[in-house]
Write an enzyme that holds these catalytic residues in place. Sequence first.
Site, PDB file in Angstrom:
ATOM      1  CG  HIS A 104       7.904 -17.772 -31.965  1.00 57.94           C
ATOM      2  ND1 HIS A 104       7.129 -18.897 -32.112  1.00 57.94           N
ATOM      3  CD2 HIS A 104       9.206 -18.208 -32.018  1.00 57.94           C
ATOM      4  CE1 HIS A 104       7.913 -19.960 -32.251  1.00 57.94           C
ATOM      5  NE2 HIS A 104       9.166 -19.568 -32.201  1.00 57.94           N
ATOM      6  CG  HIS A 178      10.140 -21.444 -27.862  1.00 58.08           C
ATOM      7  ND1 HIS A 178      11.487 -21.632 -28.040  1.00 58.08           N
ATOM      8  CD2 HIS A 178       9.588 -21.474 -29.088  1.00 58.08           C
ATOM      9  CE1 HIS A 178      11.730 -21.755 -29.333  1.00 58.08           C
ATOM     10  NE2 HIS A 178      10.599 -21.663 -29.990  1.00 58.08           N
ATOM     11  CD  GLU A 315       8.626 -24.682 -30.455  1.00 56.35           C
ATOM     12  OE1 GLU A 315       7.959 -23.803 -31.017  1.00 56.35           O
ATOM     13  OE2 GLU A 315       9.750 -25.030 -30.853  1.00 56.35           O
TER      14      GLU A 315
HETATM   15  C1  BGC Z   1      10.819 -22.385 -34.572  1.00 54.30           C
HETATM   16  C2  BGC Z   1      12.191 -22.175 -35.167  1.00 54.30           C
HETATM   17  C3  BGC Z   1      12.750 -20.881 -34.643  1.00 54.30           C
HETATM   18  C4  BGC Z   1      12.774 -20.920 -33.130  1.00 54.30           C
HETATM   19  C5  BGC Z   1      13.263 -19.645 -32.489  1.00 54.30           C
HETATM   20  C6  BGC Z   1      10.958 -22.413 -33.104  1.00 54.30           C
HETATM   21  O1  BGC Z   1       9.697 -22.564 -32.514  1.00 54.30           O
HETATM   22  O2  BGC Z   1      10.206 -23.549 -35.049  1.00 54.30           O
HETATM   23  O3  BGC Z   1      12.129 -22.164 -36.574  1.00 54.30           O
HETATM   24  O4  BGC Z   1      14.044 -20.672 -35.147  1.00 54.30           O
HETATM   25  O5  BGC Z   1      11.496 -21.187 -32.644  1.00 54.30           O
HETATM   26  O6  BGC Z   1      12.427 -18.574 -32.769  1.00 54.30           O
END
Ligand code: BGC
Length: 354
Positions: A104, A178, A315
């Site tokens: 991210h 998200h 997402e």
């Molecule tokens: C990911 C997860 C992660 C979460 C929080 C999601 O987009 O796929 O693996 O734990 O985000 O960061």
Amino acid sequence: MTVEEFGTLRNGNIAHLITLKNSNGVEVKLTNLGAAVVSISVPNKENKFEDVVLGYDSLSGYEIDAYCLGCITGRFANRIKAGKFELDGHVYQLACNNGNNHLHGGLSGFNRKLWKIADQKFNTSESVTFLLTSEDGDQNYPGKVELSVNYLLTENNSVEIHYSATTNKPTILNPTNHTYFNLSGDFTRQIVDHLIRIDADFFTPTDNESIPTGEILKVDNTPMDLRDFVKIGDGIDEDFNQLKYARGYDQNWVLRNYDKRIKEVAEVYHQNSGRFLKTYTNQPGLQFYTGNSLNGRAKGKNEIPVNTRTGFCLEAQFYPDSPNHSHFPQPVLRPGEKYTQTTVYQFGVRSTSN
Ligand code: BGC
């Protein structure tokens, strides 16, 4: 659209809270910290309005948030193996902020930035645009990226998210939203009683660090087959390596016929409340994540602990680790090109079970 102060960040900057409303009574609140969705209030089948997204009561919750509740993640949403990718012969090393891998956008991704709120004269009453300049070298990504994310609340109870971006050097870009949804409106409840459908015939399996192996596998005869509605609680604990690695759903589905046009790709339905959520996007992939790593340590709205499986994310994105798999659609943006993404979350109610 109304704008009010949300609070003061530790560095003294002030973050704002924006409210969008439509004539059906639907209300969406957003903050320019992380360009995040803070709340979405929609009716159930008895016309009772409730907030259906996980979040915090105050700005400080968003400032220390570890789960990306509601925000725009980037530059690269999801994981990049060992934080390393090559573009035009240059190797870039990003922060490994998720075990051995990059997640991210790194330590100070888009979710940690205070975005500008665009001049109101460019906005309709039900829309707000957030602007961000991510400088050349930000989190070690190349190129200065100018990004805008517009949230629009429509009269058919859709939250449309329109992204556009340019760069001054070749780079990679893969932002996503998200938001964690819980259509019951009760954040003490797990989302296991929701039904999900994803219109995908293939998925990208991962290793036990959630890094794609590079294969593109058929969903047939696996718990990844969500082409007909499946109750999340029925599939989530099945004896299948992908679900075990992630302790639930946390995989990328390959959306059909990727041609950069917007299509309906998924639907979640919650029978008790009658609420449904349809997702439309022009992206090639969809990460369906069931909040497996939420662990109750953070206090969410009304002091309710943000517990495991109390929200799900849809997402829209390029596939995880795509810069390291040349046969995946590539998230490359070059000078003179324009990145665009549209993802739509449409809410509705059904009074019967079908
Ligand atoms: C990911 C997860 C992660 C979460 C929080 C999601 O987009 O796929 O693996 O734990 O985000 O960061």
